[in-house]
Design an enzyme around this catalytic site. Structure first.
Site, mmCIF file in Angstrom:
data_model
loop_
_atom_site.group_PDB
_atom_site.id
_atom_site.type_symbol
_atom_site.label_atom_id
_atom_site.label_comp_id
_atom_site.label_asym_id
_atom_site.label_seq_id
_atom_site.Cartn_x
_atom_site.Cartn_y
_atom_site.Cartn_z
ATOM 1 N N GLN A 164 0.784 -1.233 0.000
ATOM 2 C CA GLN A 164 0.000 0.000 0.000
ATOM 3 C C GLN A 164 0.818 1.287 0.000
ATOM 4 O O GLN A 164 0.468 2.243 -0.668
ATOM 5 C CB GLN A 164 -0.920 -0.010 1.225
ATOM 6 C CG GLN A 164 -1.995 1.055 1.197
ATOM 7 C CD GLN A 164 -3.111 0.715 2.158
ATOM 8 O OE1 GLN A 164 -3.979 -0.087 1.863
ATOM 9 N NE2 GLN A 164 -3.082 1.298 3.328
ATOM 10 N N GLU A 206 -3.443 9.719 -0.717
ATOM 11 C CA GLU A 206 -2.577 10.411 0.241
ATOM 12 C C GLU A 206 -1.523 11.270 -0.443
ATOM 13 O O GLU A 206 -0.564 11.706 0.186
ATOM 14 C CB GLU A 206 -1.932 9.393 1.180
ATOM 15 C CG GLU A 206 -2.997 8.647 1.978
ATOM 16 C CD GLU A 206 -2.432 7.658 2.977
ATOM 17 O OE1 GLU A 206 -1.194 7.552 3.083
ATOM 18 O OE2 GLU A 206 -3.237 6.995 3.648
ATOM 19 N N ASP A 313 -0.365 -1.414 13.084
ATOM 20 C CA ASP A 313 -1.474 -0.490 12.821
ATOM 21 C C ASP A 313 -2.780 -1.264 12.944
ATOM 22 O O ASP A 313 -3.420 -1.277 13.990
ATOM 23 C CB ASP A 313 -1.303 0.148 11.443
ATOM 24 C CG ASP A 313 -2.531 0.965 11.018
ATOM 25 O OD1 ASP A 313 -3.333 1.337 11.895
ATOM 26 O OD2 ASP A 313 -2.687 1.223 9.812
ATOM 27 N N LYS A 338 -3.674 6.207 15.644
ATOM 28 C CA LYS A 338 -4.726 6.858 14.863
ATOM 29 C C LYS A 338 -5.881 7.166 15.804
ATOM 30 O O LYS A 338 -6.520 6.247 16.325
ATOM 31 C CB LYS A 338 -5.202 5.935 13.738
ATOM 32 C CG LYS A 338 -4.172 5.753 12.625
ATOM 33 C CD LYS A 338 -4.658 4.741 11.608
ATOM 34 C CE LYS A 338 -3.753 4.672 10.393
ATOM 35 N NZ LYS A 338 -4.111 3.534 9.518
ATOM 36 N N ARG A 367 -5.298 9.487 8.409
ATOM 37 C CA ARG A 367 -6.004 8.425 7.691
ATOM 38 C C ARG A 367 -6.024 8.809 6.212
ATOM 39 O O ARG A 367 -5.767 9.948 5.852
ATOM 40 C CB ARG A 367 -7.453 8.270 8.178
ATOM 41 C CG ARG A 367 -7.649 7.874 9.618
ATOM 42 C CD ARG A 367 -6.920 6.623 10.071
ATOM 43 N NE ARG A 367 -7.241 5.375 9.401
ATOM 44 C CZ ARG A 367 -7.948 4.364 9.925
ATOM 45 N NH1 ARG A 367 -8.464 4.483 11.133
ATOM 46 N NH2 ARG A 367 -8.125 3.230 9.263
ATOM 47 N N LYS A 389 3.184 10.376 10.461
ATOM 48 C CA LYS A 389 2.880 9.840 9.133
ATOM 49 C C LYS A 389 1.655 10.590 8.639
ATOM 50 O O LYS A 389 0.563 10.407 9.165
ATOM 51 C CB LYS A 389 2.596 8.342 9.278
ATOM 52 C CG LYS A 389 2.221 7.661 7.994
ATOM 53 C CD LYS A 389 1.857 6.212 8.263
ATOM 54 C CE LYS A 389 1.389 5.572 6.982
ATOM 55 N NZ LYS A 389 0.867 4.227 7.188
#
Length: 428
Positions: A164, A206, A313, A338, A367, A389
């Site tokens: 990803q 992103e 994660d 997160k 996210r 991140k």
């Protein structure tokens, strides 16, 4: 006298993918104002707190959040009216009690988080402090090393690699501002390299590029080339970080790498990563294995946990119960943080503290469906997390966080430290 909550108003707004999300405004008795908007993920862990969606196919393809908004404007509003805004822990405990489910399915983690964060912003405003200082009034702060997601595959882009996210981390920078410059220069260098290969340079959710590359290794090779072309040294100035999102590759006990026509067992997947770490300057791997492959995670940590940051994660979903098990079983050495995976600010901070107390790192994260909200930038600084991140240096919902960090670094002056390699507490 401490200010109390006078009113809260939630609304449905859009995230960066054009999907509805929840935003909340809080006003305190002294007139202080706080606003927060909640993000949303594309590849989500099955153990995450519930994001309440309407399911009404006649609106926004069923993704509307009127129910969550109504929960804030009725149930939550009446419960927190008159509540002391600076008592974050008590407020969050009240929200958890009001919900009464183990996964926040009744009120919705999106409703609860919008409330939790908006109150924190209002309380900070009441004290005339930036959020990071309100959360941790310290003499010195650590600015985070950014993980720039510059090449997307998997669920964040069509027609690309199995994995990803391919990221760069400017570990050799001397300040956050310099790190941002380095990462951005590599990003633009990558665009030129891809154009030279006649590759598509449109961007994914992103902000990273999503080229059609024949193999997963090609993604790393092309990034190494871009680092060098930008005038930096891979493995010294800039390292590579990966998020393969392996839960998305896992089916019937095996990992399927479609671009390589491979089906691997858990032990073979561990060996696959060990091979990559030997060959490439990789400093961090997130979700290298399926979220419930505990034996695989332990094996991977035994083999390379002393030289690579192994981040959970989907594996931990910012949940202290799962994290506690991971620490006890030595199943990784880092957690991705997160806010919307768990649904309140207090629980998020508890997860960061638990990780740090175990000698682990905690990487504060966005996210894939984001908003212009910059809370995570302040959170990363407040908690001295050392890493953040938040996507490519492209698309304003990503750059909003980077620009917030630039302002914080400028504001702090000599009180801000950029940690570089020291951000990786547990690497030999």
């Amino acid at each position: 006298m401490s200010a109390v909550v006078k009113s809260i108003k939630a609304r449905e707004i859009l995230d960066s993918r054009g999907n509805p999300t929840v935003e909340a405004d809080v006003v305190l008795s002294d007139g202080s104002f706080g606003r927060a908007a909640v993000p949303s993920g594309a590849s989500t862990g099955s153990h995450e707190a519930v994001e309440l969606r309407d399911g009404d196919k006649s609106r926004y393809n069923g993704l509307g959040v009127h129910k969550a908004v109504a929960n804030v404007n009725t149930t939550i509003a009446s419960a927190i009216s008159g509540f002391k805004a600076s008592d974050q822990q008590r407020l969050d405990n009240l929200l958890i009690e009001l919900d009464g489910t183990p996964n926040k399915a009744k009120l919705g983690a999106n409703a609860m988080l919008a409330t939790s964060l908006a109150v924190a912003h209002a309380a900070a405003a009441s004290r005339h402090m930036p959020l990071y200082r309100y959360l941790n009034n310290s003499e010195e702060y650590i600015l985070p090393v950014p993980m720039f997601n510059i090449l997307n595959g998997g669920k964040h882009a069509s027609n690309s690699t199995d994995f990803q996210e391919f990221m760069v981390m400017p570990v050799g920078a001397k300040s956050f501002a310099q790190a941002l410059q380095m990462g951005t220069e590599v990003y633009h260098s990558l665009k030129k390299v891809l154009k030279g290969m006649n590759q598509n340079t449109t961007v994914g959710d992103e902000g990273g590029f999503a080229p059609s590359l024949p193999t997963n290794k090609d993604a790393v090779e092309v990034i190494l080339k871009a680092i060098e072309k930008a005038g930096y040294r891979p493995g010294e100035d800039i390292f590579i970080a990966l998020d393969p999102a392996s839960s998305e590759l896992y089916q019937d006990g095996k990992y399927t790498l479609a671009t390589e026509n491979k089906t691997l067992s858990s032990a073979e997947m561990v060996d696959y990563w060990c091979g990559w770490v030997e060959k490439y300057p990789i400093i961090s791997i997130e979700d290298g294995l399926f979220e419930d492959d505990w034996d695989g995670w332990k094996l991977l940590t035994r083999k390379i946990g002393n030289k690579v940051q192994l981040v959970g994660d989907d594996f931990y979903v910012t949940n202290i119960k799962r994290l506690d098990r991971g620490i006890k079983e030595k199943a990784s050495n880092s957690i991705l943080i997160k806010l919307n995976q768990i649904g309140t600010l207090s629980e998020t901070i508890a997860a960061i503290k638990m990780a740090n107390n175990a000698g682990w790192t905690a990487v504060v994260s966005h996210r894939s469906g984001e908003t212009e909200d910059t809370t995570i930038a302040d959170l990363a600084v407040a908690m001295n997390a050392g890493q953040i991140k938040t996507g490519a240096p492209c698309r304003s919902e990503r750059t909003a966080k980077y620009n917030r960090l630039l302002r914080i670094e400028e504001e702090l002056g000599g009180k801000a430290k950029y940690p570089g390699k020291d951000a990786f507490l547990n690497l030999k």
